[in-house]
Scaffold this active site. Structure first.
Site, PDB file in Angstrom:
ATOM      1  N   SER A  22       0.469  -1.076   0.058  1.00 53.10           N
ATOM      2  CA  SER A  22      -0.152  -0.385  -0.119  1.00 53.10           C
ATOM      3  C   SER A  22       0.913   1.504  -0.173  1.00 53.10           C
ATOM      4  O   SER A  22       0.925   2.181  -0.760  1.00 53.10           O
ATOM      5  CB  SER A  22      -1.019   0.093   0.941  1.00 53.10           C
ATOM      6  OG  SER A  22      -2.257  -1.003   1.311  1.00 53.10           O
ATOM      7  N   ARG A  45      -0.512   8.426   5.602  1.00 49.51           N
ATOM      8  CA  ARG A  45      -1.293   7.705   6.624  1.00 49.51           C
ATOM      9  C   ARG A  45      -2.760   8.164   6.760  1.00 49.51           C
ATOM     10  O   ARG A  45      -3.235   7.204   6.035  1.00 49.51           O
ATOM     11  CB  ARG A  45      -0.445   8.098   7.995  1.00 49.51           C
ATOM     12  CG  ARG A  45      -1.371   6.803   8.643  1.00 49.51           C
ATOM     13  CD  ARG A  45      -0.925   6.936   9.532  1.00 49.51           C
ATOM     14  NE  ARG A  45       0.371   5.966   9.959  1.00 49.51           N
ATOM     15  CZ  ARG A  45      -0.033   4.754   9.456  1.00 49.51           C
ATOM     16  NH1 ARG A  45      -1.116   4.490   9.744  1.00 49.51           N
ATOM     17  NH2 ARG A  45       1.274   3.120   9.441  1.00 49.51           N
ATOM     18  N   HIS A  48      -3.796   7.160   2.611  1.00 49.18           N
ATOM     19  CA  HIS A  48      -4.178   5.196   2.950  1.00 49.18           C
ATOM     20  C   HIS A  48      -5.109   4.857   3.957  1.00 49.18           C
ATOM     21  O   HIS A  48      -5.928   4.017   3.206  1.00 49.18           O
ATOM     22  CB  HIS A  48      -2.300   4.981   3.598  1.00 49.18           C
ATOM     23  CG  HIS A  48      -2.394   3.490   4.636  1.00 49.18           C
ATOM     24  ND1 HIS A  48      -2.727   2.922   5.631  1.00 49.18           N
ATOM     25  CD2 HIS A  48      -1.618   2.418   3.793  1.00 49.18           C
ATOM     26  CE1 HIS A  48      -2.593   1.727   6.078  1.00 49.18           C
ATOM     27  NE2 HIS A  48      -2.538   1.157   4.442  1.00 49.18           N
TER      28      HIS A  48
END
Ligand SMILES: C/C1=C2N=C(/C=C3N=C(/C(C)=C4\N[C@@](C)([C@@H]5N=C1[C@](C)(CCC(=O)O)[C@H]5CC(=O)O)[C@@](C)(CC(=O)O)[C@@H]4CCC(=O)O)[C@@](C)(CC(=O)O)[C@@H]\3CCC(=O)O)C(C)(C)[C@@H]/2CCC(=O)O
Length: 219
Positions: A22, A45, A48
């Protein structure tokens, strides 16, 4: 007794490998060039947690955000959230001082306060933050009215938090409240480090992702 079902699909089911793939995909598909160097992992993040590799187009990160938020957490500051979903998303093991994570939306006084102020419960609950606000890390992922209410409290002289994760989501007031956060220093001389995502995008998951990256960077 549980048994593993027979395999019908080809997919990766190794947790650490999923994370590695990812993050590699995010770095290859996202333009991180405008993000302050020390905040790159925050951006990664947030992408993500939402699957939106074009998020950096709308992402604004104050140059002092990372130092301010991390310093506050290391000093034991609480995290104040507008929604329980944000609070639930915080990975407690990342917090440097077992910091308190507080959402006051279900406080018994909130419905009455909301009626008295003529506002939402989310905004009314923000009023209850005042005794904990000084030096806290604030995260608003759901309610635009909560962010507007916080900004109005600050303009009226409320204690200042160390940092604001301001990413309410939606169609009514979300873009406007985040623009007001971005303009707070220029319009009112109140310079509090923040991260925001301009426009309609945001959400509790995004706020929690930002908090988790600010608490402890790990990939
Ligand atoms: C207008 C509101 C919006 N809510 C959105 C999206 C989601 N909200 C969920 C849930 C479960 C909650 N939302 C409340 C905060 C509730 N939502 C509102 C308010 C009516 C007003 C907020 C505002 O405009 O500033 C708000 C009620 C209030 O009086 O403050 C919630 C408290 C409602 C409740 O259950 O009592 C509740 C908070 C739950 C918690 O503490 O965690 C959703 C999960 C709904 C769903 O999809 O089923 C979802 C979560 C989104 C997220 O990522 O956080 C919007 C889209 C943000 C919308 C505001 C903007 C708009 O354009 O409509």
């Amino acid at each position: 007794m549980s048994t593993r079902p027979s395999r019908h699909y080809d997919y990766i089911d190794d947790g650490p490998a999923i994370y590695v793939d990812s993050f590699a995909t995010i770095r290859s598909e996202s333009d991180l060039s405008r993000i302050p160097a020390d905040a790159e992992k925050i951006a990664v993040r947030m992408i993500h947690g939402t699957g939106q590799t074009d998020l950096t187009r709308d992402l604004e990160i104050h140059p002092r955000l990372v130092g301010a938020a991390r310093g506050a957490l290391e000093n034991g500051a609480p995290i104040l959230t507008d929604a329980h979903m944000v609070a639930s998303g915080v990975t407690r093991a990342r917090l440097p001082r077992d910091n308190e994570v507080v959402c006051l939306l279900r406080d018994a006084s909130v419905p009455g306060l909301a009626r008295e102020f003529g506002t939402t419960r989310s905004a009314a609950a923000v009023s209850l933050w005042e005794p904990r606000l000084e030096g806290a890390v604030v995260a608003i992922g759901n309610a635009p009215t909560a962010l507007f209410h916080l900004l109005e409290m600050l303009i009226d002289g409320a204690p200042r938090p160390a940092a604001i994760v301001g990413v309410p989501v939606g169609f009514i007031g979300a873009a406007e409240s985040k623009q007001a956060l971005s303009d707070l220093a220029a319009d009112h001389g109140i310079d509090i480090p923040y991260v925001t995502v301009h426009g309609r995008r945001g959400g509790s998951a995004m706020a929690a992702s930002a908090l988790n990256a600010l608490a402890q960077e790990r990939e």
